[in-house]
Design a protein around this motif. Structure first.
Motif, short mmCIF file in Angstrom:
data_model
loop_
_atom_site.label_atom_id
_atom_site.label_comp_id
_atom_site.label_asym_id
_atom_site.label_seq_id
_atom_site.Cartn_x
_atom_site.Cartn_y
_atom_site.Cartn_z
N PHE A 195 3.23 -2.35 -12.98
CA PHE A 195 3.75 -1.77 -11.74
C PHE A 195 5.07 -2.44 -11.35
O PHE A 195 6.06 -1.77 -11.01
N ASN B 280 -6.47 -0.60 3.07
CA ASN B 280 -5.25 -0.81 2.29
C ASN B 280 -5.50 -0.35 0.86
O ASN B 280 -6.61 0.06 0.52
N ALA B 281 -4.49 -0.42 0.03
CA ALA B 281 -4.61 -0.03 -1.38
C ALA B 281 -5.61 -0.96 -2.07
O ALA B 281 -5.34 -2.16 -2.24
N SER C 285 0.83 -1.21 0.00
CA SER C 285 0.00 0.00 0.00
C SER C 285 0.86 1.26 0.00
O SER C 285 0.57 2.22 -0.73
N TRP D 27 5.53 -9.56 -4.07
CA TRP D 27 4.10 -9.57 -3.74
C TRP D 27 3.27 -9.09 -4.94
O TRP D 27 3.75 -8.36 -5.79
N ALA E 131 3.96 1.58 -1.09
CA ALA E 131 4.67 1.70 -2.37
C ALA E 131 3.74 2.27 -3.44
O ALA E 131 4.12 3.15 -4.22
N ILE E 132 2.49 1.79 -3.48
CA ILE E 132 1.51 2.33 -4.43
C ILE E 132 1.22 3.78 -4.11
O ILE E 132 1.15 4.65 -4.99
N SER E 133 1.06 4.09 -2.82
CA SER E 133 0.77 5.47 -2.38
C SER E 133 1.85 6.44 -2.83
O SER E 133 1.56 7.52 -3.37
N MET F 166 -6.41 1.70 -8.27
CA MET F 166 -6.09 0.31 -8.62
C MET F 166 -6.58 -0.05 -10.02
O MET F 166 -6.20 -1.09 -10.56
N PHE G 48 -3.57 0.80 -13.35
CA PHE G 48 -2.32 0.12 -13.70
C PHE G 48 -2.55 -1.38 -13.68
O PHE G 48 -3.64 -1.85 -13.32
N VAL H 137 8.85 -0.80 -10.89
CA VAL H 137 9.61 -0.90 -9.63
C VAL H 137 10.95 -1.58 -9.88
O VAL H 137 12.00 -1.16 -9.36
N MET I 274 -7.73 2.53 0.98
CA MET I 274 -7.01 3.61 1.68
C MET I 274 -7.30 4.98 1.08
O MET I 274 -6.84 6.00 1.62
#
Lengths: 162, 162
Positions: free
Chosen positions: B101, B58-59, A70, B115, A72-74, B93, B96, B105, B36
């Protein structure tokens, strides 16, 4: 009437005075990570308004893989740069141990949880550990503004962990 | 002054009119699991007051291992029996893919996240999948009152996913 139905009636009232759509990225470029405890009304206790900060919550306000996801996405997709961590006094996570919890679940279900329950015995130490988990993670971008607090459920105050 | 310092000043005001300690177990025996997203003021949009419900966020408002941990602790140790899931329109969400994603990264850090990012393309389908993850889990006790909603960020309404 279930609790859910009661809260849906509340939502209909909320929608009547709803101000309309706000931008997706948090206006204050902030992510808050707090315990799920019912007594922590995060928007109220920080004076946040709709649209200002991501709010991530779980049992204990701990940092596990899903909070890293969460955060990292934020930060990477939605532009947040500051993080506030909030634990609190009288936390349920202080009332059991990981082994004890897993023993009970195994006795009840026949299966031992493969995940850590993330119980802790010292609030400030666990806030420091949560900060350390964030600082050690390779996927979180902004780590200069990470501060941790213990919310006092008796007086409503945030006390910083230093 | 950082955003965090500004919010600490808000907290001092909140504490001045704080009503005092409430019991640890959620009064409405409810756990809410929501995205979130900054625009979801969960207490306000459900008309919840301090002390009434666990709030997990959470995300995406998705169900991963850490949400199972939180829900299992919520039900087994703190007596909740109902679950409300909340996704919302205009969710990050939807913008992407997991592969995209992870590619970004990896390009930035040299490490591919181990993850899932938990991106999705259909809000209602992901609410249904979240309910299915809860129903399939062996550690969650109460599964008869699990309902899922999409919050509309344009009008403030919760729309049930059936």
């Amino acid at each position: 009437m279930s609790v859910t139905d009661e809260l849906l009636a509340n939502n209909a009232l909320y929608a009547k005075s709803f101000a309309g759509p706000l931008p997706l990225p948090p206006a204050k470029q902030l992510a808050v990570l707090a315990c799920m405890d019912a007594r922590l009304n995060v928007y109220a206790l920080l004076g946040l308004r709709e649209g200002e900060a991501h709010v991530i919550r779980n049992a204990g306000g701990v940092v596990t893989q899903d909070e890293i996801r969460s955060l990292a996405i934020s930060q990477r997709l939605l532009g947040t740069t500051e993080i506030i961590l909030i634990h609190h006094t009288d936390c349920g996570m202080l009332t059991f141990t990981d082994d004890g919890f897993k023993d009970e679940v195994q006795q009840d279900t026949g299966i031992r949880p493969p995940w850590a329950a993330e119980a802790f015995t010292d609030l400030a130490a666990d806030v420091r550990q949560s900060i350390a988990r964030i600082k050690a993670d390779p996927f979180i971008v902004h780590k200069d503004a990470v501060r941790g607090f213990v919310f006092d459920v008796a007086d409503g105050r945030l006390n910083e962990v230093v």
